[in-house]
Scaffold this active site. Sequence first.
Site, PDB file in Angstrom:
ATOM      1  N   GLU A  10      57.679  33.039  -0.795  1.00 44.46           N
ATOM      2  CA  GLU A  10      56.309  32.593  -1.036  1.00 44.46           C
ATOM      3  C   GLU A  10      55.512  33.820  -1.479  1.00 44.46           C
ATOM      4  OE1 GLU A  10      54.769  31.071   2.666  1.00 44.46           O
ATOM      5  OE2 GLU A  10      56.796  30.571   3.329  1.00 44.46           O
ATOM      6  N   ASP A  95      46.076  29.324  -1.426  1.00 42.78           N
ATOM      7  CA  ASP A  95      46.130  29.779  -0.036  1.00 42.78           C
ATOM      8  C   ASP A  95      44.909  30.674   0.180  1.00 42.78           C
ATOM      9  OD1 ASP A  95      46.689  30.591   2.504  1.00 42.78           O
ATOM     10  OD2 ASP A  95      48.661  31.408   2.082  1.00 42.78           O
ATOM     11  N   THR A 103      58.927  29.163  -3.772  1.00 41.86           N
ATOM     12  CA  THR A 103      60.124  28.701  -4.463  1.00 41.86           C
ATOM     13  C   THR A 103      60.706  27.475  -3.774  1.00 41.86           C
ATOM     14  OG1 THR A 103      61.710  29.984  -3.138  1.00 41.86           O
ATOM     15  CG2 THR A 103      60.747  31.093  -5.060  1.00 41.86           C
TER      16      THR A 103
END
Length: 502
Positions: A10, A95, A103
């Site tokens: 991530e 975020d 992914t």
Amino acid sequence: MSVRRVMGTEVEYGISVQGQPLANPMVASSQVVNAYASATVRARRARWDFEEESPLRDARGFDMSRQVADPSQLTDEDLGLANVILTNGARLYVDHAHPEYSTPEVTSPLAIVLWDKAGEQVMLDASRRASQLPGGTPINLYKNNTDNKGASYGAHENYLMRRRTPFGDIVKHLTPFFVSRQVVCGAGRVGIGQDGRHDGFQISQRADYFEVEVGLETTLKRPLINTRDEPHADPEKYRRLHVILGDANLAEVSTYLKVGTTALVLSMIEDGFIDRDLTVDGSVAALRAVSHDPTLKQLITLTDGRQLTAVQLQLEYLDLARKYVEDRLGSDADPQTLDVLARWESVLDRLERDPMLCSRELDWVAKLALLEHYRSRDGLDWSDAKLQLIDVQYSDIRPEKGLYHRLVSLGRIERMLDDAAVEAAMHDPPEDTRAYFRGRCLEKYADHVAAASWDSVIFDLPGRESLQRIPTVDPLRGSKASVGALIDRCDTAEALFTALTR
């Protein structure tokens, strides 16, 4: 017993709006994600399903109270921010103040490199589309981890592990590895300290932001070992090790070795193979000290009194890994496991002799070589602001602007992938995990996928009053081998659901 396991990454990207230093990064990030979604998601946009998430569950056996948790930890709350699931099985979302790409689940280090690189291209496409909107302003994205003003953002790794592995063993054996791993996979940074106020160059962009050895937090009191216990799989069988101290890598070999060596160490921990006590005395301080010394001479003191450099500590793990693979796999070792071992050994050997010998493979060395070129040519001290600009420009994902891309075009960075494979991975899911089922459903039945997450796909079917959930708890089910032919022959979502549930 090998480098193969269910894994994913991530990455939060740094963001800036050209000519608008005070622009709201959350708004800009939403523009990036929404622009990509509008251009690439056909028909209905499936929402992210938060129902099965449990971000406050701690591997040490308790749940943190929501009343005391930092808001950044409450990732199970739908804040209405831009959030899209891609046909390659990945997740693209906002975020807090950054656009983030997660992914799909994969099973090998090279697959991590491939779908992580696909994420860079998704982000590049998304930022360009956002900039082209009516009244739009160019939005630039950076694959880095700090703004050098005190803020840091993450590049996380996830590894599925056996639940029965004692968490204390993970902490004991993984902490020294993480303290020293940065010499292989650091991204390099101009500036020392969280706000970069002290002059110099360091190996890792993240090292200065860690404060404790073990903990649940990811943005405050960051721990070397994160205890978040949210497996996104059968909790009786698995735990998901959520690794938050890695850097965002552009160099493909850096990413490959980062996840490949970690996967090997985790296999050794699971099998109880590590018979050496490599515990570091003062691991958080050691992490920073290693990062602050790009000459790699900094000594790490172990609790048994020995002193080793970070490279020597990595060589201890390499020696164990070689013996482990030989003992458990012998001549049956798969090519990727053998390749990780060979590259790991080669890199450590050269780092010990002269770090600059790794400038074609490792981000921090490539960046340092570039900076030293400018320092020598222009007579720059480490205090010169131009060096921080070069640091940021290295991570610019635009091929025409980013200095990493310039090095690639000059043949000064080693590639493991070709552009055609990366472009395909922007749209196609991996074939050997549940990401295949998720991605194919989003591609073929877009009108009828109401929501999805790592462990479910939820359909809105004609004639049914309620939504229908298909659990995908086993990460290795839902592969092309198991459902590919079924999806091919089912023309509708209803036909697929009936076939799966009858």
